[in-house]
Design a protein around this motif. Structure first.
Motif, short mmCIF file in Angstrom:
data_model
loop_
_atom_site.label_atom_id
_atom_site.label_comp_id
_atom_site.label_asym_id
_atom_site.label_seq_id
_atom_site.Cartn_x
_atom_site.Cartn_y
_atom_site.Cartn_z
N GLU A 57 -15.94 1.54 18.21
CA GLU A 57 -15.08 0.36 18.39
C GLU A 57 -15.09 -0.10 19.84
O GLU A 57 -15.21 -1.29 20.13
CB GLU A 57 -13.63 0.71 18.00
N ALA A 58 -14.96 0.88 20.75
CA ALA A 58 -14.97 0.55 22.19
C ALA A 58 -16.33 -0.06 22.58
O ALA A 58 -16.39 -1.03 23.35
CB ALA A 58 -14.69 1.79 23.01
N TYR A 59 -17.39 0.49 22.02
CA TYR A 59 -18.76 0.02 22.30
C TYR A 59 -18.92 -1.43 21.83
O TYR A 59 -19.47 -2.27 22.54
CB TYR A 59 -19.74 0.93 21.56
N GLN A 60 -18.41 -1.71 20.64
CA GLN A 60 -18.49 -3.06 20.06
C GLN A 60 -17.75 -4.07 20.95
O GLN A 60 -18.28 -5.15 21.26
CB GLN A 60 -17.87 -3.04 18.65
N SER A 61 -16.55 -3.71 21.38
CA SER A 61 -15.78 -4.67 22.18
C SER A 61 -16.35 -4.80 23.60
O SER A 61 -16.23 -5.85 24.23
CB SER A 61 -14.29 -4.32 22.20
N MET A 62 -17.01 -3.75 24.07
CA MET A 62 -17.57 -3.77 25.43
C MET A 62 -18.90 -4.54 25.50
O MET A 62 -19.15 -5.31 26.42
CB MET A 62 -17.79 -2.32 25.87
N TYR A 63 -19.76 -4.30 24.51
CA TYR A 63 -21.12 -4.88 24.56
C TYR A 63 -21.36 -5.95 23.50
O TYR A 63 -22.42 -6.57 23.48
CB TYR A 63 -22.17 -3.76 24.38
N GLY A 64 -20.40 -6.10 22.57
CA GLY A 64 -20.60 -7.08 21.50
C GLY A 64 -21.71 -6.68 20.55
O GLY A 64 -22.31 -7.52 19.87
N ILE A 68 -24.21 1.75 15.73
CA ILE A 68 -25.17 2.27 14.73
C ILE A 68 -26.46 1.45 14.78
O ILE A 68 -27.56 2.00 14.76
CB ILE A 68 -24.57 2.27 13.31
N GLY A 69 -26.32 0.13 14.89
CA GLY A 69 -27.50 -0.75 14.98
C GLY A 69 -28.36 -0.41 16.18
O GLY A 69 -29.60 -0.33 16.09
N ASP A 70 -27.72 -0.17 17.32
CA ASP A 70 -28.47 0.17 18.55
C ASP A 70 -29.15 1.53 18.43
O ASP A 70 -30.28 1.71 18.89
CB ASP A 70 -27.55 0.14 19.77
N LYS A 74 -33.17 2.07 18.76
CA LYS A 74 -33.73 2.80 19.90
C LYS A 74 -34.34 4.16 19.53
O LYS A 74 -35.16 4.68 20.27
CB LYS A 74 -32.62 3.04 20.94
N LEU A 75 -33.88 4.73 18.42
CA LEU A 75 -34.33 6.09 18.08
C LEU A 75 -35.30 6.05 16.91
O LEU A 75 -35.45 5.03 16.25
CB LEU A 75 -33.11 6.97 17.75
N VAL A 84 -27.50 8.80 13.78
CA VAL A 84 -26.86 7.76 12.95
C VAL A 84 -25.92 8.40 11.93
O VAL A 84 -24.81 7.93 11.71
CB VAL A 84 -27.94 6.89 12.24
N GLY A 85 -26.35 9.52 11.34
CA GLY A 85 -25.54 10.22 10.35
C GLY A 85 -24.19 10.64 10.90
O GLY A 85 -23.16 10.59 10.20
#
Length: 324
Positions: A57-64, A68-70, A74-75, A84-85
């Motif tokens: 949630e924090a990642y989403q609001s910080m980077y938009g 999981i998508g990132d 990247k991996l 991802v799991g």
């Protein structure tokens, strides 16, 4: 095991948890061409699932962007599957595994068995809701469409969440044991149905009594009787239910050992069990593994996996030097 034995996971909530700081560190680790995989392991395997969801949630609001998508972008390979799991809530992870077990080339029956034979009523109910939400599909209908015969009937029964909880009737146990014994002698369709009805609908406590009565009546262990009388996935599912009733961590230790040694390290099974049981009973599974097979789970994973994939699995295992 059954009589109130204490079970323990390997992953616990991290003290002094700061989701914003973790999200920043993950953002930096996932930037650019390279990727700091050690940092991903350090954070995602050292936080419990609820904390990981707060980081996302924090990642989403910080980077938009979606964490999981990132991670998926990247991996790669099995390391990606692990990272991802770890990001799915448990019911969503079960739903994800079941969906892929049924929608790939050929059905992965062992995945269906592992999950549905071992989950509680509450877990199965939540998993069905997650499945419907994630895939706009009905879990019962999908299972029905890819399986057949008494194997299908038994899976359908498990998914209907009709198992009694905490209830015992010692007088009924002898009667149920007689039905099971007859079902192992007669093997008619009707007997198979009665067999799976008892195994899917009676409480774990009641089945514990039934299995003891079965031994008294037949002089044989219920698992040996099922193995002698039945075959195929129906037999595997029935045995899985019995083993989970008796000692769930020992069942998963057995499945991990098979996945590692009999199938040349079956990655999907190893990853699924480690992630799904990490906050429930993975420490106890490790203990059972060592008792039963002489070598530690930590040792066997180290032998078969490599690189960051190995590091991530060992971190979930919370393996340590004296366990090696």
């Amino acid at each position: 095991m059954f009589c109130g034995d204490y079970v323990q996971g390997t992953i616990f909530p991290s003290p002094n948890f700061n989701p914003i700081m973790d999200a920043q560190v993950l953002g930096a680790a996932l930037q650019g061409f390279g990727c700091d995989k050690d940092m991903l392991i350090n954070i995602l395997t050292q936080r419990c699932n609820a904390q990981r969801l707060m980081i996302a949630e924090a990642y989403q609001s910080m980077y938009g962007r979606d964490l999981i998508g990132d991670l998926k972008e990247k991996l790669s390979d099995h390391f990606k599957d692990v990272m991802v799991g770890l990001m799915y809530p448990p019911p969503s992870y079960d739903a994800h595994e079941l969906w892929h077990a049924m929608k790939g080339v050929g059905t992965e029956e062992n995945c269906l068995i592992d999950i549905l034979a071992s989950r509680t009523n509450g877990e199965i109910f939540q998993m069905q809701e997650a499945y419907c939400f994630q895939y706009s599909s009905n879990l019962q209908e999908d299972i029905y469409s890819v399986t057949s015969g008494h194997f299908r009937d038994t899976l359908m029964n498990l998914v209907q969440v009709t198992r009694e909880e905490g209830y015992t009737d010692p007088a009924m146990a002898a009667q149920d044991a007689m039905v099971l014994w007859e079902a192992c002698q007669q093997k008619t369709g009707e007997h198979k149905t009665m067999l799976q009805m008892i195994l899917c609908n009676k409480s774990y406590q009641q089945l514990w009594l039934v299995f003891q009565e079965f031994q008294n009546i037949s002089g044989q262990d219920i698992v040996d009787a099922i193995n002698e009388c039945y075959d195929g996935y129906f037999q595997e599912l029935l045995v899985a239910i019995v083993l989970c009733v008796r000692d769930k961590p020992a069942y998963f230790a057995y499945r991990l050992y098979n996945a590692i040694h009999d199938f040349g390290f079956h990655n999907k099974t190893v990853i699924r069990i480690l992630i799904a049981r990490s906050e429930i009973d993975l420490m106890t599974i490790r203990k059972r593994y060592k008792e039963r097979y002489g070598k530690s789970l930590f040792h066997d994973i180290k032998n078969f996996a490599s690189g960051h994939y190995e590091k991530a699995l060992l971190a979930i295992c919370a393996g340590d030097a004296e366990d090696y």
